[in-house]
Design an enzyme around this catalytic site. Structure first.
Site, short mmCIF file in Angstrom:
data_model
loop_
_atom_site.label_atom_id
_atom_site.label_comp_id
_atom_site.label_asym_id
_atom_site.label_seq_id
_atom_site.Cartn_x
_atom_site.Cartn_y
_atom_site.Cartn_z
CG HIS A 166 -9.15 -0.82 -3.51
ND1 HIS A 166 -9.05 0.61 -3.95
CD2 HIS A 166 -8.65 -1.46 -4.49
CE1 HIS A 166 -8.00 0.53 -5.47
NE2 HIS A 166 -7.80 -0.60 -5.16
CG ASP A 203 -7.20 4.54 2.43
OD1 ASP A 203 -6.51 5.55 1.14
OD2 ASP A 203 -7.81 3.72 2.60
#
Length: 583
Positions: free
Chosen positions: A165, A24
Site C-alpha cells: 500500500h 499506483d
C-alpha cells in the site's frame, strides 16, 4: 497488381515496442468525490526493461483519515511539506506522455487522475489504459490464486517487490504481474497492443490462432469471403478496410456467437477489392444470392420474393407470382412473403371489383352462373357476360392506377372504410384492413420507385469523392453494369467513355430488386450528378410513394396497438402525432 502500403495502424504495435507506465496512487478515500491523492508511484517500462521511476508524496487540502494512515502508513506529518497536486500532476503527465497507462484496478486510479486534471484545469490526455485486474480475471484460475488482489498475483508471478500500500512498491509489483500476464497471452497468440486491449477469454485459442488469415488482406475497400476447407463460402461481408475489418473477427470486439462458430470452420478469406463502396455492396449482394452462405442471414434467397401481378389479358386479374416477366402486365413488389402479397391483393379487392376467379376468361361468356362475389356486388360478372371487355377495362384501369400511377382514390376509399370500422368499434377488422393497406402501399411505392430505373437502357451518374476525382457508375436496366474512379484533377469524360464501352451487357429483367434499390439509394444521395440517361426517370406525383409518406408515420404510431379508438382516428392526426394514452 496494385500494391497497398501497410500503415502503422494496420500492422499493429508490437507489445515489445510499447512504452508502459505502470501507476499506483494512494488516496484519502475510495472516491474522487471528497477524496484526494496523497502519493504517486509509477514505473516506465518497455520490452521488459525499466526506463525510469516516478515517486512523490502529495499534500492534500484536508487531513488524512486515521484508518487510511493505518492502511498506507502515510501520515499528515509526512505530507505536510510535500508539493500540492497542481505541482505534481504536470510532472506525472510529462513522465507518462506518449505511453500506455497500466494499473491494478485501473478504474480507481484513472478516475482520481481525471479528477485531478479537472481540478487543476488541465486537459486529460486520453491515455490508452490496460487493467491488470481485468486481464487476471480471464487468465488466472481459482486453483492458482485465491483471488485477483495485487498481493495474491504478486505471489503467483514471483514479483520481486511485495505490495504494501505504498505507491511505488505497488507499482513495481504490478510491473511483474503485467509481465506475467503478457507472457500468458503471448502463448495464446496475442502479440500487439491492439490485441491486448481487446483480449477476452471469450475468444477461443483456436479462433485467435486463425488471426493470420486476416494478415494477407489488403488495406482497401471491398468484399471479403470466409471459406471452409472445401472452398465453400461461409460468410460474405463488405468493408471500407478489408484488413482492419477481418481482424475484428479474431478479437473480443466480435460478439456474435454464430460468427465465432463460423471462424472456427473458416480456413481462408478471399478479398475482392472494389473501386467504390457501391460496387462492394452490389458484389456482396450477388455473392450471397449465388452461394447462399450459411452464416449470412439476409439476401440469401432473392428467388423467394414474390410480386403482385395484374395480368395482361382481356379480363385481367390479380395474381401472386415469383418473378417479373417481360410482358405488358403491371407489377407491385417485391414482397418478402406470400402472406404480405396476399394481404395487398385483398386490400385492392376491397376497393376495386376485379374478378377473383383463376384462369383465363374467353371473350365470350361460357358460364351460366357467377360466383358469390357477383351477388355481393364485388364483381361485374364478366364470366357470365354481364360485363364487356370495355366495361371491365375501366375497372382494371383503377387497379393499374393504384399499382403504377395515382393511388389517391384507392387509398381514400380504404381510409373511409377503416374509419367506418373503427366508428363501429370493429377494431380487429380495422386493424386487419390497416395492415392490408400498408402492405399494398409499401409494395406499390417500391415498384413505382424501381420501375423507371429497371426500364432505362442505360444511366450514367457521378459523385465527387472526398479525396478528389469522381465515382462514376453505369447502370443498365436497374443492374450495376460497371463503375470506375477518376483521378484528382483529371478530365472525367475519357474515363466515362471507357466505362461505357467496357460495362456489362444487361438484358431487361436481369437485375435483382434488392440490387436496384441499392443503386437507387446511391443515385438519390446528395451530390450525385446525372451524366446521361437512355430512358426516362419519373414517378407519379400522387403515386403510392406520396401515400406511403403520409401513412407510414401514422402506421408506426399504431404499431403494437391492439385496437383503434374512434375518438383518436389516426388519419385525422398530423404525421407523427401520438394519440392520448399511447406512450
Amino acid at each position: 497488381m496494385q500494391m497497398v502500403q501497410e500503415t502503422f495502424d494496420d500492422l499493429g504495435l508490437a507489445l515489445a515496442d510499447v512504452t508502459f507506465v505502470v501507476v499506483d496512487l494512494e488516496t484519502t478515500g475510495g472516491s474522487p468525490s471528497g477524496s484526494q491523492i496523497t502519493e504517486f508511484g509509477a514505473v516506465k517500462v518497455r520490452g521488459g526493461q525499466v526506463l525510469g521511476e516516478f515517486q512523490t508524496l502529495v499534500r492534500p487540502t484536508s487531513p488524512i483519515p486515521p484508518f487510511i494512515s493505518v492502511l498506507t502508513g502515510i501520515t499528515n506529518a509526512m505530507v505536510a511539506d510535500a508539493p500540492g497536486i497542481r505541482t505534481v500532476l504536470p510532472q506525472f503527465l510529462e513522465f507518462a506522455a506518449g505511453s500506455v497507462l497500466v494499473a491494478h484496478n485501473a478504474g480507481f486510479d484513472v478516475s482520481f487522475l481525471k479528477a485531478a486534471a479537472a481540478e487543476t484545469g488541465r486537459p486529460w490526455p486520453g491515455f490508452a489504459v490496460i487493467d491488470t485486474v481485468r486481464l487476471a480475471r480471464q487468465l488466472v484460475h481459482k486453483d492458482e490464486a485465491p483471488n485477483h488482489k495485487l498481493s495474491s498475483l504478486a505471489r503467483l508471478f514471483g514479483a520481486a517487490t511485495t505490495p504494501d500500500h505504498r505507491a511505488l512498491h505497488d507499482a513495481r509489483a504490478t510491473v511483474d504481474v503485467l509481465h506475467g500476464l503478457m507472457e500468458r497471452v503471448g502463448n495464446l497468440g496475442v502479440h500487439t497492443l491492439e490485441e491486448l486491449q481487446s483480449y477476452s477469454a471469450r475468444v477461443s485459442t483456436a479462433q485467435r490462432r486463425k488471426r493470420f488469415l486476416a494478415d494477407a488482406m489488403p488495406a482497401a475497400p471491398g468484399v471479403y469471403v470466409f471459406k471452409d476447407g472445401r472452398g465453400e463460402p461461409l460468410y460474405v461481408g463488405t468493408a471500407t478496410d478489408l484488413r482492419r475489418r477481418t481482424r475484428t473477427y479474431f478479437t473480443a470486439s466480435e460478439t456474435r456467437r454464430r460468427m465465432a462458430e463460423m471462424v472456427g470452420l473458416a480456413e481462408s478469406i478471399t478479398p475482392i477489392v472494389c473501386a467504390t463502396p457501391l460496387e462492394a455492396s452490389v458484389r456482396e449482394l450477388r455473392l450471397i444470392a449465388e452461394h447462399k452462405p450459411r452464416y449470412n442471414r439476409r439476401s440469401r434467397h432473392p428467388e423467394k420474393a414474390v410480386w403482385v401481378k395484374l395480368t395482361d389479358e382481356p379480363f385481367p386479374r390479380l395474381s401472386v407470382v415469383r418473378s417479373v416477366g417481360g410482358d405488358r402486365a403491371h407489377y407491385a413488389g417485391p414482397f418478402a412473403s406470400r402472406r404480405t402479397a396476399e394481404a395487398a391483393v385483398t386490400a385492392l379487392h376491397e376497393v376495386v371489383p376485379l374478378r377473383q376467379c383463376t384462369g383465363r376468361l374467353p371473350l365470350r361468356a361460357t358460364r351460366d352462373s357467377a360466383c358469390m362475389l357477383f351477388d355481393l356486388g364485388r364483381c361485374g360478372g364478366p364470366c357470365i357476360g354481364r360485363q364487356s371487355v370495355e366495361d371491365y377495362a375501366a375497372v382494371a384501369e383503377q387497379a393499374v392506377e393504384a399499382l403504377s400511377g395515382s393511388s389517391r382514390e384507392v387509398m381514400s376509399t380504404l381510409r373511409s372504410r377503416l374509419d367506418a370500422l373503427a366508428a363501429q368499434e370493429r377494431f380487429e377488422e380495422a386493424g386487419t384492413l390497416r395492415d392490408r393497406m400498408m402492405a399494398l402501399v409499401r409494395a406499390a411505392a417500391r415498384a413505382q420507385r424501381l420501375r423507371p430505373l429497371t426500364a432505362a437502357a442505360e444511366l450514367v451518374a457521378a459523385r465527387r469523392r472526398d479525396a478528389g476525382g469522381w465515382e462514376v457508375v453505369c447502370v443498365r436496366y436497374g443492374r450495376l453494369a460497371g463503375t470506375t474512379v477518376t483521378p484528382h484533377r483529371a478530365d472525367p469524360l475519357p474515363y466515362i467513355a471507357a466505362l461505357r464501352e467496357t460495362a456489362e451487357v444487361v438484358e431487361p429483367g436481369a437485375a435483382l430488386a434488392e440490387e436496384t434499390e441499392l443503386v437507387l439509394r446511391w443515385l438519390e444521395t446528395p451530390g450525385v450528378r446525372l451524366v446521361d440517361l437512355d430512358g426516362s426517370w419519373t414517378c407519379p406525383v400522387d403515386g403510392a410513394g406520396a401515400s406511403r409518406a403520409e401513412l407510414e408515420p401514422q402506421a408506426s404510431t399504431w404499431s403494437g396497438i391492439d385496437h383503434l379508438d374512434p375518438n383518436h382516428r389516426a388519419w385525422d392526426r398530423p404525421a407523427g402525432a401520438v394519440p392520448a394514452g399511447v406512450p
